[in-house]
Design an enzyme around this catalytic site. Structure first.
Site, PDB file in Angstrom:
ATOM      1  CB  CYS A  55      -0.909  -0.009   1.223  1.00 22.68           C
ATOM      2  SG  CYS A  55      -1.738  -1.604   1.471  1.00 22.68           S
ATOM      3  CB  CYS A  58       0.869   1.755   4.465  1.00 22.02           C
ATOM      4  SG  CYS A  58       0.953   1.049   6.119  1.00 22.02           S
TER       5      CYS A  58
HETATM    6  S1  SF4 Z   1      -0.331  -2.446   7.286  1.00 20.35           S
HETATM    7 FE1  SF4 Z   1      -0.077  -0.946   5.669  1.00 20.35          FE
HETATM    8  S2  SF4 Z   1       0.919  -2.049   4.003  1.00 20.35           S
HETATM    9 FE2  SF4 Z   1       0.055  -3.566   5.394  1.00 20.35          FE
HETATM   10  S3  SF4 Z   1      -1.997  -4.000   4.577  1.00 20.35           S
HETATM   11 FE3  SF4 Z   1      -2.239  -2.446   6.123  1.00 20.35          FE
HETATM   12  S4  SF4 Z   1      -2.183  -0.522   4.966  1.00 20.35           S
HETATM   13 FE4  SF4 Z   1      -1.303  -2.101   3.616  1.00 20.35          FE
END
Ligand code: SF4
Length: 344
Positions: A55, A58
């Site tokens: 993501c 993130c």
């Molecule tokens: S922790 Fe961050 S990278 Fe992992 S699934 Fe959740 S939003 Fe996506």
């Protein structure tokens, strides 16, 4: 029969003069909710960083170099201390997040135990653990989990520009499992990912057109984190953000619309406009998983200035004394032993 929203309806709402849109959203809000009441949740990261997903917003993704330090799944005592603190500060829901693609079977018994213990404190529980199978959803529901959070993030079309390791269909599937297991859904999105207005409209339409709209809809403003691919994204106009909240309120009239990440960057007036547009839920506490959130004291003062009251618990009141003795008991127990017992 449930109304099926079409994109033209939503576009009409987005195109309304701002004050008219606000008036309509406020009218609908008053019809369905106490306008002076706000639901408060607290979010704790129970397993931080080293997430295999990509993501792009993130800081917990293992692919980006950010300030986040990885941490193992927290011990029970630490989780219950935070839950107790959250309850004392006025939260009625305790949300727990783990940076996983999905929970492993090995951790399921421990997660179920966590839910049971937090529930004993008289709080609603919510978890966000990544994708779930139908069996995992059933197990969490059986343990007493009230809400499961799994955001759609953005429109189906724009999604692959933000995440490539999990598909939009996977996300919808998880939401289906959650619903079928009888839990409430918390699902929303992020504004400021680089999406177009059309993507915002499609995201809201997708959420509103779920078999039952999510009971909780977090609308996040992107928090630009150094080291993530979106760190240099353009700022979004607060009016566009408020407009998105107002449209969410109109088309998901019975849902709690949560003013979520990014609140720290908003001034009090913008936050007040978001509440006017129909937002009636916030995260309270100084951290949102790994990004910061307005300090509790500041929040408390803002709610006081606006005359907003914190919503009381829906579920049976937990006994404070019971919560305290549980914590005392736990602190005497060897954590490792407790963890193992919970897993067995
Ligand atoms: S922790 Fe961050 S990278 Fe992992 S699934 Fe959740 S939003 Fe996506």
């Amino acid at each position: 029969m449930k109304k099926k929203w079409i994109i033209e309806d939503i576009e009409k709402l987005f195109k309304k003069p701002f004050l008219e849109l606000m008036f309509e959203a406020q009218k609908i809000h008053r019809k369905n909710f106490d306008p002076n009441q706000i639901q408060i949740s607290t979010l704790l990261s129970i397993k931080t960083g080293a997430c295999p997903e990509d993501c792009k917003y993130c800081p917990q993704s293992a692919r980006y170099k950010t300030y986040v330090k990885k941490e193992r799944l927290l011990e029970m005592e630490q989780i219950l201390k935070s839950a107790y603190q959250a309850k004392k500060s006025g939260s009625n829901r305790f949300c727990m997040g783990a940076a996983w693609k999905h929970p492993s079977e090995r951790d399921m018994p421990y997660l179920e135990k966590i839910i049971q213990e937090v529930k004993k404190m008289g709080m609603e529980t919510c978890m966000t653990l990544g994708s779930l199978t139908d069996t995992q959803a059933m197990k969490l529901a059986k343990a007493g989990l009230d809400f499961y959070n799994h955001n759609l993030d953005t429109s189906k079309n724009f999604y692959s520009k933000i995440i490539t390791t999990r598909s939009y269909e996977d996300r919808l599937k998880t939401l289906e499992h959650v619903r079928n297991a009888g839990m409430k859904i918390c699902s929303g999105g992020i504004i400021g990912l680089g999406e177009k207005k059309q993507d915002r409209m499609e995201l809201l339409m997708q959420l509103a057109n779920l078999q039952i709209a999510p009971e909780s809809v977090p609308i996040n403003m992107l928090v630009k984190i150094k080291g993530t691919p979106l760190e240099k994204n353009k700022e979004i106009d607060p009016f566009d953000f408020i407009r998105t909240i107002a449209v969410a309120r109109i088309i998901m009239s019975n849902s709690y619309i949560r003013l979520s990440a990014g609140r720290e960057k908003m001034n009090e007036q913008t936050q007040a406009m978001c509440f006017m547009a129909g937002a009636n839920s916030i995260f309270y506490g100084c951290k949102l998983l790994t990004t910061s959130n307005p300090e509790e004291k500041k929040d408390f003062l803002l709610l006081k200035k606006l005359g907003l009251n914190m919503k009381k618990n829906n579920i049976q009141k937990g006994n404070h004394q019971e919560s305290i003795s549980l914590l005392e008991k736990l602190s005497k127990i060897n954590n490792k032993k407790y963890y193992n017992a919970a897993k067995s």
